[in-house]
Design an enzyme around this catalytic site. Structure first.
Site, PDB file in Angstrom:
ATOM      1  N   ASN A 101       0.948   1.866  13.117  1.00 29.33           N
ATOM      2  CA  ASN A 101       1.708   0.991  12.224  1.00 29.33           C
ATOM      3  C   ASN A 101       3.155   0.992  12.719  1.00 29.33           C
ATOM      4  OD1 ASN A 101       3.474   0.792   9.569  1.00 29.33           O
ATOM      5  ND2 ASN A 101       1.492  -0.078   9.037  1.00 29.33           N
ATOM      6  N   CYS A 132       7.322  -3.682   4.272  1.00 26.84           N
ATOM      7  CA  CYS A 132       7.769  -2.509   3.511  1.00 26.84           C
ATOM      8  C   CYS A 132       8.788  -2.943   2.463  1.00 26.84           C
ATOM      9  CB  CYS A 132       8.383  -1.444   4.413  1.00 26.84           C
ATOM     10  SG  CYS A 132       8.886  -0.010   3.432  1.00 26.84           S
ATOM     11  N   THR A 195       2.524  -2.575  -0.600  1.00 26.92           N
ATOM     12  CA  THR A 195       2.802  -2.288  -2.016  1.00 26.92           C
ATOM     13  C   THR A 195       3.606  -3.402  -2.694  1.00 26.92           C
ATOM     14  OG1 THR A 195       4.728  -1.060  -1.284  1.00 26.92           O
ATOM     15  CG2 THR A 195       2.735   0.213  -1.735  1.00 26.92           C
TER      16      THR A 195
HETATM   17  C1  LIG Z   1       3.504   7.072   0.013  1.00 21.32           C
HETATM   18  C2  LIG Z   1       3.153   5.778   0.697  1.00 21.32           C
HETATM   19  C3  LIG Z   1       3.656   5.531   1.977  1.00 21.32           C
HETATM   20  C4  LIG Z   1       3.340   4.326   2.634  1.00 21.32           C
HETATM   21  N1  LIG Z   1       3.808   4.105   3.894  1.00 21.32           N
HETATM   22  C5  LIG Z   1       3.459   2.971   4.558  1.00 21.32           C
HETATM   23  C6  LIG Z   1       3.875   2.739   5.902  1.00 21.32           C
HETATM   24  O1  LIG Z   1       4.519   3.567   6.546  1.00 21.32           O
HETATM   25  N2  LIG Z   1       3.524   1.556   6.492  1.00 21.32           N
HETATM   26  C7  LIG Z   1       2.768   0.606   5.824  1.00 21.32           C
HETATM   27  O2  LIG Z   1       2.473  -0.457   6.390  1.00 21.32           O
HETATM   28  N3  LIG Z   1       2.324   0.824   4.580  1.00 21.32           N
HETATM   29  C8  LIG Z   1       2.656   1.966   3.923  1.00 21.32           C
HETATM   30  N4  LIG Z   1       2.191   2.183   2.653  1.00 21.32           N
HETATM   31  C9  LIG Z   1       1.318   1.174   1.995  1.00 21.32           C
HETATM   32  C10 LIG Z   1      -0.166   1.553   2.109  1.00 21.32           C
HETATM   33  O3  LIG Z   1      -0.571   1.646   3.457  1.00 21.32           O
HETATM   34  C11 LIG Z   1      -1.051   0.517   1.362  1.00 21.32           C
HETATM   35  O4  LIG Z   1      -0.830  -0.758   1.924  1.00 21.32           O
HETATM   36  C12 LIG Z   1      -0.742   0.433  -0.122  1.00 21.32           C
HETATM   37  O5  LIG Z   1      -0.428   1.714  -0.650  1.00 21.32           O
HETATM   38  C13 LIG Z   1      -1.891  -0.172  -0.931  1.00 21.32           C
HETATM   39  O6  LIG Z   1      -3.078   0.577  -0.793  1.00 21.32           O
HETATM   40  P1  LIG Z   1      -3.514   1.740  -1.864  1.00 21.32           P
HETATM   41  O7  LIG Z   1      -3.392   1.154  -3.224  1.00 21.32           O
HETATM   42  O8  LIG Z   1      -4.900   2.109  -1.460  1.00 21.32           O
HETATM   43  O9  LIG Z   1      -2.537   2.865  -1.668  1.00 21.32           O
HETATM   44  C14 LIG Z   1       2.505   3.373   1.979  1.00 21.32           C
HETATM   45  C15 LIG Z   1       2.004   3.641   0.689  1.00 21.32           C
HETATM   46  C16 LIG Z   1       2.313   4.828   0.053  1.00 21.32           C
HETATM   47  C17 LIG Z   1       1.739   5.084  -1.328  1.00 21.32           C
END
Ligand SMILES: Cc1cc2nc3c(=O)[nH]c(=O)nc-3n(C[C@H](O)[C@H](O)[C@H](O)COP(=O)(O)O)c2cc1C
Length: 315
Positions: A101, A132, A195
Site C-alpha cells: 500500500n 487516507c 475509512t
Molecule cells: C488503524 C487503521 C489503520 C489503517 N491504515 C491504512 C493504511 O495505511 N492504508 C490504507 O489504504 N488503509 C488503511 N486503513 C483502512 C483499512 O485498510 C480499511 O480500508 C478500512 O478500515 C475499512 O475496512 P474494515 O472496516 O474492515 O477495517 C486503516 C484502517 C485502520 C482501522
C-alpha cells in the site's frame, strides 16, 4: 461435491483465496507470523508506505465507537526502502503474497515509491492509497475527484509493470465516477473502501477525542455503505473490485462477493480476532457447499435484481 475452488484472478494476479489482510490492520504482516500461516492468506496489504519514514499523529489515535472504530494514525510507517530491506525478506521467507500500500504527498512521490518497489523481489501488486482521510498533504485530496485520481494512477502506471489497485475513498458523492477514472488511467483493479471521515467528542471536556480532531471510521458500522459502493462500481467498470468495510463473518464476505467484489479485505475485525482467517475460510466453503457452488467466481456479482429496481441511484 469436492472442496470448492476458492482461487480468484485479479488481472494477472492469481490468489489462492479471496481473503486479503487490509492495510494498516495487519502491520507489515510479519508481526502476525507466529499466529497465522501467512501463506494461507490470499494476500497481505501492508501498512501504507511513503518514500521516507513517518511518525504519524500523537495520541490519542484510536477511539472505540458503536460498531466500529475511529482512527487517526496519520500513516506512521518505516518508509519504502526500510520496508524492502527489513520486512520484505521475512515476508518472502513466509511465502506471503505481498501487496504494498503506497502513499504520497505529491504525484511524483507516488511514482517514485512505485518505481523503487518495482525493482524489489517478491511484490505481487501495488495498492495506491489515494484515500487516507487523516493526513494533510496527499491522501484523500487525490482520491476525492476524477482528475486527482487520474493524475496519480497514470503516473504510477507509467512507472511500473506491477498490477496496480487504487484504493478509493467513500468520502465522495459518486464513487463510480472515481472508479471509472481509475480504470481509464490503467488500474488493474480498484480497492474500496477506505475509512469514512468522522469525529468523536468527549462531552465532559468538550474536546475532540482524537489528537487530529478528525479520523476515519471503520468496522461493522460502515458495512452497508461499503456494500452499496461496491454494487455501484460493479455496474460502472470492467476491472475487478476488491471490497472491504466492516467484514466480520463469512456471510459478510459473501455479501461483498455477491455485490460484485472479486476479493475482500479484512481490517478492523482482525484487531478483535487475529485468528479470524480460518473461520472465514470454513464459513465460505460451507456456504458454497450448501449452495452447490463449485467456484468462488460464481458468486462474484451474482446479485439477483430480477424483481427489484432502485428508485434512486447515483449512476
Ligand atoms: C488503524 C487503521 C489503520 C489503517 N491504515 C491504512 C493504511 O495505511 N492504508 C490504507 O489504504 N488503509 C488503511 N486503513 C483502512 C483499512 O485498510 C480499511 O480500508 C478500512 O478500515 C475499512 O475496512 P474494515 O472496516 O474492515 O477495517 C486503516 C484502517 C485502520 C482501522
Amino acid at each position: 461435491m469436492g472442496r470448492p475452488d476458492l482461487t480468484i484472478q485479479i488481472g494477472t494476479l492469481k490468489l489462492a483465496t479471496p481473503f486479503i489482510a487490509a492495510s494498516g490492520c495487519f502491520g507489515y504482516g510479519v508481526e502476525y507470523s507466529d499466529l497465522v500461516d501467512l501463506s494461507t492468506l490470499g494476500a497481505i496489504s501492508v501498512k501504507g508506505l511513503f518514500l521516507e519514514p513517518r511518525e504519524g499523529h500523537p495520541p490519542a489515535r484510536i477511539i472505540e465507537t458503536p460498531s466500529g472504530m475511529l482512527n487517526a494514525i496519520g500513516l506512521q510507517g518505516i518508509g519504502v526502502r526500510q520496508f524492502i530491506k527489513e520486512k520484505l525478506p521475512l515476508l518472502r521467507d513466509n511465502n506471503a503474497v505481498v501487496i504494498v500500500n503506497i502513499c504520497g504527498s505529491s504525484v511524483d512521490e507516488y511514482a517514485e515509491v512505485a518505481r523503487i518497489l518495482s525493482d524489489a523481489e517478491g511484490i505481487a501488486a501495488i495498492e495506491i492509497n489515494i484515500s487516507c482521510p487523516n493526513i494533510k498533504e496527499g491522501g484523500i485530496t487525490f482520491g476525492c475527484n476524477a482528475t486527482g485520481t487520474d493524475e496519480v494512477v497514470s503516473a504510477v502506471r507509467s512507472t511500473t509493470k506491477l498490477p496496480i489497485f487504487p484504493k478509493l475513498s467513500p468520502n465522495v458523492t459518486d464513487i463510480a465516477s472515481i472508479a471509472k477514472a481509475a480504470e481509464q488511467a490503467g488500474a488493474d483493479a480498484v480497492s474500496l473502501v477506505n475509512t469514512f471521515l468522522a469525529m468523536s467528542i468527549d462531552v465532559e471536556t468538550r474536546r475532540p477525542q482524537l489528537s487530529n480532531i478528525l479520523g476515519g471510521l471503520s468496522g461493522p458500522a460502515i458495512r452497508p455503505i461499503a456494500v452499496r459502493m461496491v454494487h455501484e462500481c460493479k455496474s460502472a467498470i470492467q476491472i475487478p473490485i476488491i471490497g472491504m468495510g466492516g467484514i466480520c463473518t463469512a456471510l459478510d464476505v459473501i455479501e461483498f462477493l455477491v455485490a460484485g467484489a472479486s476479493a475482500v479485505q479484512i481490517g478492523t475485525a482482525n484487531f478483535e480476532d487475529p485468528m479470524i482467517w480460518a473461520k472465514l475460510h470454513e464459513g465460505l466453503v460451507s456456504y458454497m457447499k450448501r449452495h452447490k457452488c463449485n467456484s468462488v467466481k460464481e458468486l462474484v456479482g451474482s446479485l439477483d435484481l430480477s424483481d427489484r429496481k432502485a428508485e434512486w441511484t447515483s449512476s
